[in-house]
Design a protein around this motif. Structure first.
Motif, PDB file in Angstrom:
ATOM      1  N   SER A   2       0.836  -1.190   0.000  1.00 18.61           N
ATOM      2  CA  SER A   2       0.000   0.000   0.000  1.00 18.61           C
ATOM      3  C   SER A   2       0.877   1.249   0.000  1.00 18.61           C
ATOM      4  O   SER A   2       2.017   1.224   0.459  1.00 18.61           O
ATOM      5  N   LYS A   3       0.304   2.319  -0.530  1.00 20.41           N
ATOM      6  CA  LYS A   3       1.009   3.596  -0.558  1.00 20.41           C
ATOM      7  C   LYS A   3       1.046   4.189   0.842  1.00 20.41           C
ATOM      8  O   LYS A   3       0.113   4.042   1.618  1.00 20.41           O
ATOM      9  N   SER A   4       2.110   4.898   1.131  1.00 17.33           N
ATOM     10  CA  SER A   4       2.210   5.612   2.401  1.00 17.33           C
ATOM     11  C   SER A   4       1.348   6.868   2.333  1.00 17.33           C
ATOM     12  O   SER A   4       0.960   7.326   1.243  1.00 17.33           O
ATOM     13  N   ASP A   5       1.066   7.444   3.501  1.00 24.03           N
ATOM     14  CA  ASP A   5       0.341   8.718   3.545  1.00 24.03           C
ATOM     15  C   ASP A   5       1.101   9.781   2.760  1.00 24.03           C
ATOM     16  O   ASP A   5       0.503  10.576   2.035  1.00 24.03           O
ATOM     17  N   GLU A   8       0.528   9.150  -1.002  1.00 31.37           N
ATOM     18  CA  GLU A   8      -0.872   9.444  -1.342  1.00 31.37           C
ATOM     19  C   GLU A   8      -1.081  10.948  -1.497  1.00 31.37           C
ATOM     20  O   GLU A   8      -1.700  11.400  -2.465  1.00 31.37           O
ATOM     21  N   GLY A  37       3.123   0.566   8.160  1.00 30.95           N
ATOM     22  CA  GLY A  37       1.826   1.177   7.902  1.00 30.95           C
ATOM     23  C   GLY A  37       1.943   2.413   7.038  1.00 30.95           C
ATOM     24  O   GLY A  37       3.027   2.809   6.613  1.00 30.95           O
ATOM     25  N   ASP A  38       0.828   3.040   6.795  1.00 30.68           N
ATOM     26  CA  ASP A  38       0.808   4.229   5.946  1.00 30.68           C
ATOM     27  C   ASP A  38       1.550   5.408   6.568  1.00 30.68           C
ATOM     28  O   ASP A  38       2.022   6.294   5.875  1.00 30.68           O
ATOM     29  N   ASP A  40       4.361   5.297   8.330  1.00 23.95           N
ATOM     30  CA  ASP A  40       5.805   5.064   8.453  1.00 23.95           C
ATOM     31  C   ASP A  40       6.222   4.955   9.917  1.00 23.95           C
ATOM     32  O   ASP A  40       7.128   5.637  10.373  1.00 23.95           O
ATOM     33  N   TYR A 104       5.945   2.970  -0.369  1.00 22.43           N
ATOM     34  CA  TYR A 104       5.066   1.795  -0.330  1.00 22.43           C
ATOM     35  C   TYR A 104       5.540   0.862   0.774  1.00 22.43           C
ATOM     36  O   TYR A 104       6.728   0.823   1.087  1.00 22.43           O
ATOM     37  N   SER A 105       4.608   0.081   1.311  1.00 17.25           N
ATOM     38  CA  SER A 105       4.993  -0.968   2.246  1.00 17.25           C
ATOM     39  C   SER A 105       3.996  -2.108   2.171  1.00 17.25           C
ATOM     40  O   SER A 105       2.867  -1.927   1.704  1.00 17.25           O
TER      41      SER A 105
END
Length: 132
Positions: A2-5, A8, A37-38, A40, A104-105
């Motif tokens: 998923s993309k990080s905040d 995004e 997570g988003d 970091d 991303y993570s």
């Protein structure tokens, strides 16, 4: 993954505000023992010869996406551990060798304990980024 905040927000500003976002020339693959997570906020591996692995952000290393997916074209190999790295549960893609921003993570399919003398790697096409 998923993309990080961070990413995004950069992409939304780029698409809906004409604010230019320039992708990094080099991406850095990082390993975590907890979910970043988003926001970091995870625990990145440290010590024992661990270092983020640099991958040039080029089509030769990251071929064109297909069906909303992109993956590494070449193996990504970390240095041999000279001490225990713990149990690696997540991977991140960052924009700097140290510090910087998480892009991303995602969780590993199977967590892996990395002990002294082990080498951690992703085979070609094993690191998959999915957009949905």
């Amino acid at each position: 993954m998923s993309k990080s905040d961070y990413l995004e927000n950069k992409l939304l500003d780029h698409i809906f505000g004409a604010t230019v976002y320039t992708p990094p020339a080099t991406l850095y693959i990082a390993l975590y023992t907890s979910d970043p997570g988003d926001a970091d906020a995870g625990t990145e591996v440290t010590g024992g010869s661990y270092a983020r692995q640099a991958v040039a952000n080029t089509p030769a290393n990251w071929p064109n996406a297909t069906n909303g997916q992109k993956s590494n074209a070449n193996a990504i190999v970390f240095p041999q551990a000279t001490a225990s790295w713990g149990t690696v549960t997540h991977v991140g893609i960052r924009d700097a060798l140290t510090g910087g921003n998480l892009l991303y993570s995602g969780a590993l399919t199977t967590p892996r304990t990395v002990n002294n003398g082990d080498t951690f790697s992703f085979a070609a096409t094993q690191l998959v980024i999915i957009e949905d």
